[in-house]
Design a protein around this motif. Structure first.
Motif, PDB file in Angstrom:
ATOM      1  N   PRO A   1       2.159   4.123   0.502  1.00 32.77           N
ATOM      2  CA  PRO A   1       1.000   3.559  -0.184  1.00 32.77           C
ATOM      3  C   PRO A   1      -0.085   4.608  -0.436  1.00 32.77           C
ATOM      4  O   PRO A   1      -0.543   5.268   0.485  1.00 32.77           O
ATOM      5  CB  PRO A   1       0.501   2.483   0.790  1.00 32.77           C
ATOM      6  CG  PRO A   1       1.033   2.851   2.117  1.00 32.77           C
ATOM      7  CD  PRO A   1       2.301   3.606   1.869  1.00 32.77           C
TER       8      PRO A   1
ATOM      9  N   GLY B   1      -3.294   3.939  -2.299  1.00 30.75           N
ATOM     10  CA  GLY B   1      -3.999   2.876  -2.976  1.00 30.75           C
ATOM     11  C   GLY B   1      -5.372   3.284  -3.474  1.00 30.75           C
ATOM     12  O   GLY B   1      -5.985   4.218  -2.980  1.00 30.75           O
TER      13      GLY B   1
ATOM     14  N   LYS C   1      -1.016   1.327  -5.530  1.00 35.61           N
ATOM     15  CA  LYS C   1      -1.522   0.081  -4.936  1.00 35.61           C
ATOM     16  C   LYS C   1      -2.964  -0.050  -5.384  1.00 35.61           C
ATOM     17  O   LYS C   1      -3.663   0.954  -5.541  1.00 35.61           O
ATOM     18  CB  LYS C   1      -1.439   0.138  -3.413  1.00 35.61           C
ATOM     19  CG  LYS C   1      -2.037  -1.072  -2.699  1.00 35.61           C
ATOM     20  CD  LYS C   1      -1.660  -1.098  -1.209  1.00 35.61           C
ATOM     21  CE  LYS C   1      -2.742  -0.550  -0.305  1.00 35.61           C
ATOM     22  NZ  LYS C   1      -3.908  -1.441  -0.179  1.00 35.61           N
TER      23      LYS C   1
ATOM     24  N   ARG D   1      -6.482  -2.513  -4.621  1.00 36.08           N
ATOM     25  CA  ARG D   1      -7.135  -3.657  -3.980  1.00 36.08           C
ATOM     26  C   ARG D   1      -8.010  -4.340  -5.006  1.00 36.08           C
ATOM     27  O   ARG D   1      -8.838  -3.699  -5.659  1.00 36.08           O
ATOM     28  CB  ARG D   1      -7.970  -3.204  -2.780  1.00 36.08           C
ATOM     29  CG  ARG D   1      -7.115  -2.899  -1.562  1.00 36.08           C
ATOM     30  CD  ARG D   1      -7.933  -2.470  -0.367  1.00 36.08           C
ATOM     31  NE  ARG D   1      -8.781  -3.511   0.178  1.00 36.08           N
ATOM     32  CZ  ARG D   1      -8.353  -4.558   0.872  1.00 36.08           C
ATOM     33  NH1 ARG D   1      -7.067  -4.715   1.102  1.00 36.08           N
ATOM     34  NH2 ARG D   1      -9.209  -5.450   1.344  1.00 36.08           N
TER      35      ARG D   1
ATOM     36  N   GLU E   1       1.330  -1.920  -6.703  1.00 37.97           N
ATOM     37  CA  GLU E   1       1.214  -3.118  -5.875  1.00 37.97           C
ATOM     38  C   GLU E   1      -0.187  -3.708  -6.028  1.00 37.97           C
ATOM     39  O   GLU E   1      -1.185  -2.981  -5.987  1.00 37.97           O
ATOM     40  CB  GLU E   1       1.469  -2.780  -4.402  1.00 37.97           C
ATOM     41  CG  GLU E   1       2.827  -2.150  -4.143  1.00 37.97           C
ATOM     42  CD  GLU E   1       3.984  -3.099  -4.466  1.00 37.97           C
ATOM     43  OE1 GLU E   1       4.062  -4.162  -3.837  1.00 37.97           O
ATOM     44  OE2 GLU E   1       4.797  -2.760  -5.360  1.00 37.97           O
TER      45      GLU E   1
ATOM     46  N   ASP F   1      -2.841  -5.620  -4.277  1.00 40.93           N
ATOM     47  CA  ASP F   1      -3.272  -6.047  -2.947  1.00 40.93           C
ATOM     48  C   ASP F   1      -4.389  -7.068  -3.163  1.00 40.93           C
ATOM     49  O   ASP F   1      -5.566  -6.724  -3.280  1.00 40.93           O
ATOM     50  CB  ASP F   1      -3.746  -4.812  -2.179  1.00 40.93           C
ATOM     51  CG  ASP F   1      -3.883  -5.049  -0.687  1.00 40.93           C
ATOM     52  OD1 ASP F   1      -3.622  -6.177  -0.231  1.00 40.93           O
ATOM     53  OD2 ASP F   1      -4.270  -4.094   0.024  1.00 40.93           O
TER      54      ASP F   1
ATOM     55  N   TRP G   1       0.562  -8.343  -2.675  1.00 40.42           N
ATOM     56  CA  TRP G   1       0.274  -8.342  -1.239  1.00 40.42           C
ATOM     57  C   TRP G   1      -0.877  -9.318  -1.024  1.00 40.42           C
ATOM     58  O   TRP G   1      -1.718  -9.483  -1.903  1.00 40.42           O
ATOM     59  CB  TRP G   1      -0.186  -6.967  -0.742  1.00 40.42           C
ATOM     60  CG  TRP G   1       0.757  -5.825  -0.906  1.00 40.42           C
ATOM     61  CD1 TRP G   1       1.814  -5.731  -1.764  1.00 40.42           C
ATOM     62  CD2 TRP G   1       0.696  -4.582  -0.209  1.00 40.42           C
ATOM     63  NE1 TRP G   1       2.431  -4.516  -1.635  1.00 40.42           N
ATOM     64  CE2 TRP G   1       1.750  -3.781  -0.681  1.00 40.42           C
ATOM     65  CE3 TRP G   1      -0.136  -4.054   0.769  1.00 40.42           C
ATOM     66  CZ2 TRP G   1       1.988  -2.488  -0.209  1.00 40.42           C
ATOM     67  CZ3 TRP G   1       0.085  -2.774   1.246  1.00 40.42           C
ATOM     68  CH2 TRP G   1       1.157  -1.992   0.762  1.00 40.42           C
TER      69      TRP G   1
ATOM     70  N   SER H   1      -4.234  -9.976   0.949  1.00 37.54           N
ATOM     71  CA  SER H   1      -5.300  -9.532   1.852  1.00 37.54           C
ATOM     72  C   SER H   1      -6.212 -10.742   2.054  1.00 37.54           C
ATOM     73  O   SER H   1      -6.901 -11.161   1.127  1.00 37.54           O
ATOM     74  CB  SER H   1      -6.067  -8.371   1.226  1.00 37.54           C
ATOM     75  OG  SER H   1      -7.065  -7.931   2.112  1.00 37.54           O
TER      76      SER H   1
ATOM     77  N   ARG I   1       0.951  -8.912   4.431  1.00 39.67           N
ATOM     78  CA  ARG I   1      -0.273  -9.676   4.717  1.00 39.67           C
ATOM     79  C   ARG I   1      -1.174  -8.870   5.640  1.00 39.67           C
ATOM     80  O   ARG I   1      -0.710  -8.309   6.647  1.00 39.67           O
ATOM     81  CB  ARG I   1       0.066 -10.975   5.465  1.00 39.67           C
ATOM     82  CG  ARG I   1       0.873 -11.993   4.720  1.00 39.67           C
ATOM     83  CD  ARG I   1       1.150 -13.198   5.620  1.00 39.67           C
ATOM     84  NE  ARG I   1       1.903 -12.813   6.814  1.00 39.67           N
ATOM     85  CZ  ARG I   1       3.228 -12.916   6.919  1.00 39.67           C
ATOM     86  NH1 ARG I   1       3.951 -13.384   5.914  1.00 39.67           N
ATOM     87  NH2 ARG I   1       3.830 -12.549   8.026  1.00 39.67           N
TER      88      ARG I   1
ATOM     89  N   SER J   1      -5.320  -3.072   7.955  1.00 45.30           N
ATOM     90  CA  SER J   1      -6.043  -2.685   6.749  1.00 45.30           C
ATOM     91  C   SER J   1      -7.475  -2.390   7.181  1.00 45.30           C
ATOM     92  O   SER J   1      -8.355  -3.219   7.058  1.00 45.30           O
ATOM     93  CB  SER J   1      -5.974  -3.854   5.754  1.00 45.30           C
ATOM     94  OG  SER J   1      -6.894  -3.699   4.699  1.00 45.30           O
TER      95      SER J   1
ATOM     96  N   ASP K   1      -7.764   1.333   4.345  1.00 46.30           N
ATOM     97  CA  ASP K   1      -8.023   0.883   2.983  1.00 46.30           C
ATOM     98  C   ASP K   1      -9.429   1.244   2.520  1.00 46.30           C
ATOM     99  O   ASP K   1      -9.648   1.449   1.338  1.00 46.30           O
ATOM    100  CB  ASP K   1      -7.791  -0.634   2.877  1.00 46.30           C
ATOM    101  CG  ASP K   1      -6.359  -0.969   2.512  1.00 46.30           C
ATOM    102  OD1 ASP K   1      -5.855  -0.366   1.554  1.00 46.30           O
ATOM    103  OD2 ASP K   1      -5.741  -1.804   3.179  1.00 46.30           O
TER     104      ASP K   1
END
Lengths: 517, 517
Positions: free
Chosen positions: B144, B146, B174, B176, B229, B231, B269, B271, B304, B324, B347
């Motif tokens: 990852p 991200g 990735k 978020r 991905e 998230d 994913w 979060s 998760r 995370s 993260d």
């Protein structure tokens, strides 16, 4: 570089007051009329027995009196039938003295001295000031910017001279140095002098070698002339000759002898040890006893501490005057100050250099940064330098500043000097404590003088385009942008009070200082 | 940028299998003969009642079967009398399904689909692999790297298109992103869509707005096409409309609706939250309930986790698949991995930028360094970027990547991409776990693959002139000097085994990688 004996002649008249050339009868009635500068050394010399073992058999003391004050100092045997008592007067005026001893001829000797006020450049010993900072006895602020040359006094005369030259022009006002010779990586030479007489590769602990200590006195004197504090390390683990595991009575006698000889030098600090926790044969009871001896025997209460390797010392102990840590957790320092109620010096926070040891290859930028991190935590950093070139590595002839002294090669010392000047400049402004206290909570690293006379922000790896500085209301400030690496100071236009937005330079490791108008 | 409906037509034949245009009678006996790629989406559409409130009144499910396997998925109401069931088959072959519902016409409907093997570029969902790392379902390693664009799906179509363009060429795999719109500094606009019908500035929690979710599906699909991905952040505290304090039954219904809609996208994913601890009205029982719903309702067990602000979450909890964290204590990460027995992703470890917030103005160098610190700790970093120019600041029109997406301005993304390639390259070598484990104790920061296939040293601010690398005996390595900032890789001559001395470049922030020959 003058040696101690030359200094005696050139410097202080008091130092020739004693009567090694007079008859014993004349000595008995000797009354000194010497004049000595405040915080300089008055030295009284007597002749006495040289038979037997004076180091063990003879004790001498003197009490120096002025008005209601009594200051008791230990004398010491300097070899060749010579006994000496040294005294650092801290008040101008007439001091009298009287000796005591288990030897009749060294007992009941009386004299006096005239102490005259300190001349310019002589600020007296350094003391703790404002709980977390330091100042000279005469009131001049002192901000420790120390370096480390553990074994410099055990090198060749040429190298010692070079070290002193670099110290003269360098930014440092404190040096950590070991009394015992050192055996360690890059340090596998035989020192020119030993503290005890050596017989068949072992130490005769019953006989000090006065020349060893005289030599160190010369170097302390040289440092004193440069206004550099000698942070004397009394024990250390980098040993090859047994000095880290001497019998208890020898340790104690050694400490008393060192203090009797060196305590009258105003620029002396006592560091019980470097990396005390690496000396596995010493118990905490041992360290407590050493601390007691130093505390009780030094009549001037020079600064005292102890330095660890991995096991942090409890610096809240009352005997130590300040913390001398080996750590890199600069963010914890403000709390340590409060916990210990003492100044904190990061005497080792790794060294600038390129050697194959993790603690000895910081970049100059990182060494500089660490001094800034200390500063905005309200504590002080410690420098060391460990550059070698490859050829030197191979034949163990390397000269590393951190141990041998010599020449400084790194890029941090200039920047450390720049920071020192800044702190001295900030501290010189009238009002409040001289030193900085970390401000919390703030987003960035910042510290201020208690009076708000000056407030210093350090942005570390942050580069905000501007910042709303939360300045105190009701006070007006001028601001300067400081580049710690370029060593530039640029005035920022305007006068600021309360929340003040200031545009920042958009690069990392910058600082802003506010000074009260 | 295709929208979801275009993708339906262009992409997967299965997605047009349902019979919105057929009569109800035809639908009843419908047997799908759709073909769908492994880990793509099979979508079955039904028409049903539009009267009343289908969001509350109707429930639908389907069970997909293959051999002994049953996979139960929730259907959802998509407005206008349309009900949908989505399924992501993970095995090639024939799957049958049968629906269930409290509405007769949506109950007992049957069909089948042909799942064909994934085509090149479709690796399936990401799973935990080797305890501390990640891999795609097809066995391809996944490391990852991200970034963060919290509110990018709530911006203008133009800006979303720009974001996707930058993501396409960028180093990130990735992202978020928040499902709910965001209200925060630099985020004070009204979003184009809301998840619930709005009436008089309040939410009608009984009615989802299908277009809101369809729009997000389009973006998830776009990301899927880029192998990025999504998230998805299910709750967050940067709220202006009440979404962070909805009634419990609404939260639960929202979660089930989101999962019913999004779970079939392989690149999703979950979060649970960003900075969960800033949502003061939610109790830990609430978070536990959300975790249960997500765990029980998502038939594919997507990854998760939950992200905190100040109060570290207990990531040893079984529901979460990885940590995370928001932290900067990279040195603690190897221990956290062990404590939690999970992969750790930093993260948020601050962002590259220049804004007036401590977390948003790292230099590009420092952001890059933090990814390296994560890497040699055996964990993963997270990127964000917060550059603004002054004019934008004044009128709250600033476009910051961290929230809005748009364009990347910083210097770290290229270097992060360089590091990602290095890790993927290292991980591709056959044998042992794909990812790195921190090696301790060592002087410098280092990590290796469990099999010693590769060993990576990062020297941070250290610049030793050489280092005696303690390589394993009995294995032979080639070495490369890596400059993470210059993005250069230079082979070091020789083959190395056991303790190996290698000359280093004499500057900070360098790395050496060893690969088994």
């Amino acid at each position: 570089m003058m040696n101690r004996r030359e200094m005696l002649k050139a410097g202080s008249a008091a130092l020739v007051g004693a009567a090694t050339a007079t008859t014993e009868a004349e000595e008995r009635k000797f009354v000194s009329s010497s004049t000595v500068e405040q915080w300089d050394i008055f030295e009284q010399t007597f002749t006495g027995p040289r038979e037997g073992n004076p180091f063990l058999d003879v004790w001498t003391q003197a009490v120096f009196r002025k008005g209601y004050r009594d200051v008791r100092v230990d004398g010491f045997y300097d070899g060749n039938g010579i006994y000496k008592m040294r005294f650092m007067p801290d008040e101008p005026g007439t001091w009298t003295f009287e000796t005591d001893s288990n030897i009749p001829e060294l007992k009941g000797r009386k004299g006096s001295l005239q102490c005259v006020p300190a001349k310019s450049g002589n600020h007296g010993p350094v003391r703790v000031r404002d709980s977390y900072h330091f100042g000279y006895a005469d009131g001049t602020p002192y901000f420790p910017f120390g370096t480390t040359c553990y074994a410099w006094v055990h090198q060749t005369e040429d190298l010692q001279r070079q070290t002193l030259e670099f110290l003269r022009s360098g930014p440092f006002n404190k040096i950590r140095m070991c009394l015992f010779p050192k055996w360690y990586q890059y340090n596998h030479g035989v020192p020119p002098r030993f503290p005890f007489q050596r017989r068949d590769d072992s130490n005769d602990y019953t006989h000090f070698v006065p020349e060893f200590f005289q030599h160190i006195e010369d170097r302390i004197q040289d440092l004193r002339a440069l206004n550099i504090e000698a942070d004397l390390i009394l024990f250390h683990p980098y040993d090859h000759w047994g000095f880290q595991e001497m019998p208890a009575d020898v340790n104690d006698r050694y400490l008393r002898y060192v203090i009797a000889r060196f305590a009258a030098y105003r620029n002396v600090w006592w560091s019980l040890a470097n990396e005390f926790d690496l000396m596995r044969k010493k118990s905490s009871a041992d360290w407590d006893r050493y601390a007691s001896i130093v505390t009780e025997t030094d009549p001037y209460a020079h600064l005292r501490s102890i330095h660890y390797s991995r096991a942090p010392y409890d610096y809240s102990r009352t005997w130590c005057t300040h913390a001398s840590v080996q750590d890199y957790a600069f963010d914890k320092a403000p709390q340590w100050r409060v916990d210990w109620r003492k100044p904190v010096i990061f005497d080792e926070c790794m060294y600038e250099g390129n050697i194959n040891s993790r603690w000895g290859n910081l970049s100059g930028e990182e060494m500089t940064r660490r001094f800034w991190l200390c500063t905005v935590a309200g504590v002080y950093g410690g420098h060391g330098e460990t550059y070698v070139d490859e050829n030197e590595i191979e034949n163990d002839k390397a000269i590393l500043w951190w141990s041998h002294g010599g020449t400084l090669k790194g890029s941090s010392p200039k920047r450390i000097g720049f920071l020192r000047k800044l702190l001295e400049d900030i501290g010189a402004q009238e009002g409040g404590h001289i030193g900085l206290e970390a401000i919390e909570p703030v987003y960035y690293l910042a510290a201020k003088r208690s009076s708000n006379q000056a407030i210093l922000w350090y942005f570390d790896f942050h580069e905000p385009s501007y910042y709303d500085f939360p300045l105190p209301e009701g006070a007006r400030f001028k601001a300067e942008w400081i580049d710690p690496w370029q060593m530039t100071v640029k005035a920022i236009e305007g006068v600021f009070t309360g929340k003040s937005r200031i545009k920042l330079p958009g690069k990392p490791y910058q600082a802003i200082v506010f000074r009260k108008v």
